[in-house]
Design an enzyme around this catalytic site. Structure first.
Site, mmCIF file in Angstrom:
data_model
loop_
_atom_site.group_PDB
_atom_site.id
_atom_site.type_symbol
_atom_site.label_atom_id
_atom_site.label_comp_id
_atom_site.label_asym_id
_atom_site.label_seq_id
_atom_site.Cartn_x
_atom_site.Cartn_y
_atom_site.Cartn_z
ATOM 1 N N GLY A 90 -16.609 -0.646 -4.679
ATOM 2 C CA GLY A 90 -16.230 0.314 -5.375
ATOM 3 C C GLY A 90 -16.881 1.502 -5.440
ATOM 4 O O GLY A 90 -16.967 2.473 -6.398
ATOM 5 N N GLY A 91 -17.756 1.783 -4.394
ATOM 6 C CA GLY A 91 -18.852 3.099 -4.237
ATOM 7 C C GLY A 91 -20.166 2.715 -4.903
ATOM 8 O O GLY A 91 -20.983 3.612 -4.969
ATOM 9 N N TYR B 152 0.755 -1.215 -0.075
ATOM 10 C CA TYR B 152 -0.059 0.073 0.042
ATOM 11 C C TYR B 152 0.919 1.504 -0.084
ATOM 12 O O TYR B 152 1.833 1.375 0.727
ATOM 13 C CB TYR B 152 -0.954 0.060 1.219
ATOM 14 C CG TYR B 152 -2.027 -0.881 1.306
ATOM 15 C CD1 TYR B 152 -2.307 -1.761 0.162
ATOM 16 C CD2 TYR B 152 -2.794 -1.139 2.229
ATOM 17 C CE1 TYR B 152 -3.195 -2.729 -0.206
ATOM 18 C CE2 TYR B 152 -4.027 -2.285 2.221
ATOM 19 C CZ TYR B 152 -4.140 -2.708 1.003
ATOM 20 O OH TYR B 152 -5.156 -3.865 0.946
#
Length: 330
Positions: free
Chosen positions: A220-221, A53
């Site tokens: 993803g929204g 990350y």
């Protein structure tokens, strides 16, 4: 905050998991620290990250931000159940030197030492295999983990993105090794719009006593009120959410979802999280806030009780595959 055991372990973790993937790429260090403070104040004790990350030339940056937060003291490290991951290629240009990625004993040893340094800690609570390594046998992987456990650098091992048969294989091999507990958790893509995990991954996790940690709980929204936001001129959908909305049938499905929740006065993102908290085997979904307001919304989901009417309607809009193995057997 509500708590539960992580799978078959004695470890108590919050029903929400703080995902940190945005820390660094989208959220600066100061705001990331503020979000972690707010999460801890709200009772979230399970923090998830990964060595990759930060992405591209900034791989490892997210772990460094968590490490600088721990360094502020205030019992931050002692209160957090820390999970990170190993597997990814850590070279900035993507061209890894041999043995600098995946799950060989050599890379596991190298990667854990690097993560410990970035995180500013001497142990990792849950060390997770980010993907399946088809070239490395589980006997080798468990031997490497056993050494880390004996050294006190790792307490538990978990998996991410594993199919059901690999969960079974990993834990059957672990069971043949004296003192190896095996996998205790599985992180998988699981939400209202993506329920394939119900076919084999979640049944395998339940049978072997793994906690299930869903990632991308809003797909993803897509499940966070994306159409309403689009109409209001807000942030436009991207990634898998945009792909779904580009299909007329998919858009109609999401519209039905938003209409249902609007009728009942429920925020879509909170409903998607609350639904996951009703699912068998689920320990807690990963929420990855970019801003503090997104964390506040996720926290409300823990207290949200969905009625049977709403749960039934959600199943009708986003039907799952059905019981396993019947769903794929006939």
């Amino acid at each position: 905050m509500k708590y539960t055991q992580l799978g078959r372990t004695g470890l108590k973790v919050s029903r929400l998991v703080l995902g940190t993937m945005n820390f660094g790429p989208q959220t600066d260090e100061a705001d990331s620290h503020a979000i972690m403070d707010a999460a801890l104040d709200a009772g979230i004790n399970y923090f998830d990250t990964a060595n990759v990350y930060g992405w591209r030339e900034n791989k490892g940056r997210t772990e460094e931000i968590i490490g600088s937060w721990f360094a502020q003291g205030g019992e931050r490290r002692d209160k957090v159940v820390l999970a990170t991951k190993v597997y990814g290629n850590m070279a900035a240009d993507g061209d890894a030197w041999p043995n600098h990625d995946k799950l060989s004993a050599l890379n596991i040893r190298r990667a854990v030492e690097a993560s410990l340094k970035r995180l500013g800690t001497d142990y990792i609570d849950v060390y997770q295999f980010h993907h399946v390594d088809r070239q490395t046998p589980f006997e080798e992987i468990w031997q490497a983990v056993d050494v880390l456990v004996q050294q006190g650098k790792v307490l538990y091992a978990g998996s991410s993105n594993f199919p059901g048969y690999k969960i079974a294989q990993a834990n059957e091999i672990a069971a043949r090794r004296n003192g190896t507990i095996g996998l205790v958790s599985e992180q998988c893509l699981y939400n209202l719009a993506e329920r394939r995990a119900e076919m084999e991954v979640i049944p395998a996790a339940q049978d072997y006593g793994l906690g299930v940690i869903p990632w991308s709980p809003l797909h993803g929204g897509l499940l966070g009120g994306v159409i309403k936001k689009e109409v209001q001129g807000g942030r436009r959908a991207s990634g898998r959410a945009a792909d779904t909305l580009a299909d007329p049938a998919g858009r109609a499905q999401v519209q039905a979802y938003e209409d249902l929740l609007d009728k009942h006065g429920i925020e879509p993102g909170e409903a998607a999280l609350a639904w996951l908290l009703t699912r068998p085997g689920v320990t807690g979904p990963i929420v990855g806030p970019r801003i503090a307001e997104q964390l506040e919304s996720a926290l409300r989901a823990v207290e949200l009780e969905l009625s049977e009417e709403v749960l039934t309607a959600l199943d009708e809009i986003f039907p799952g595959p059905g019981p396993s193995p019947e769903a794929f057997a006939w």
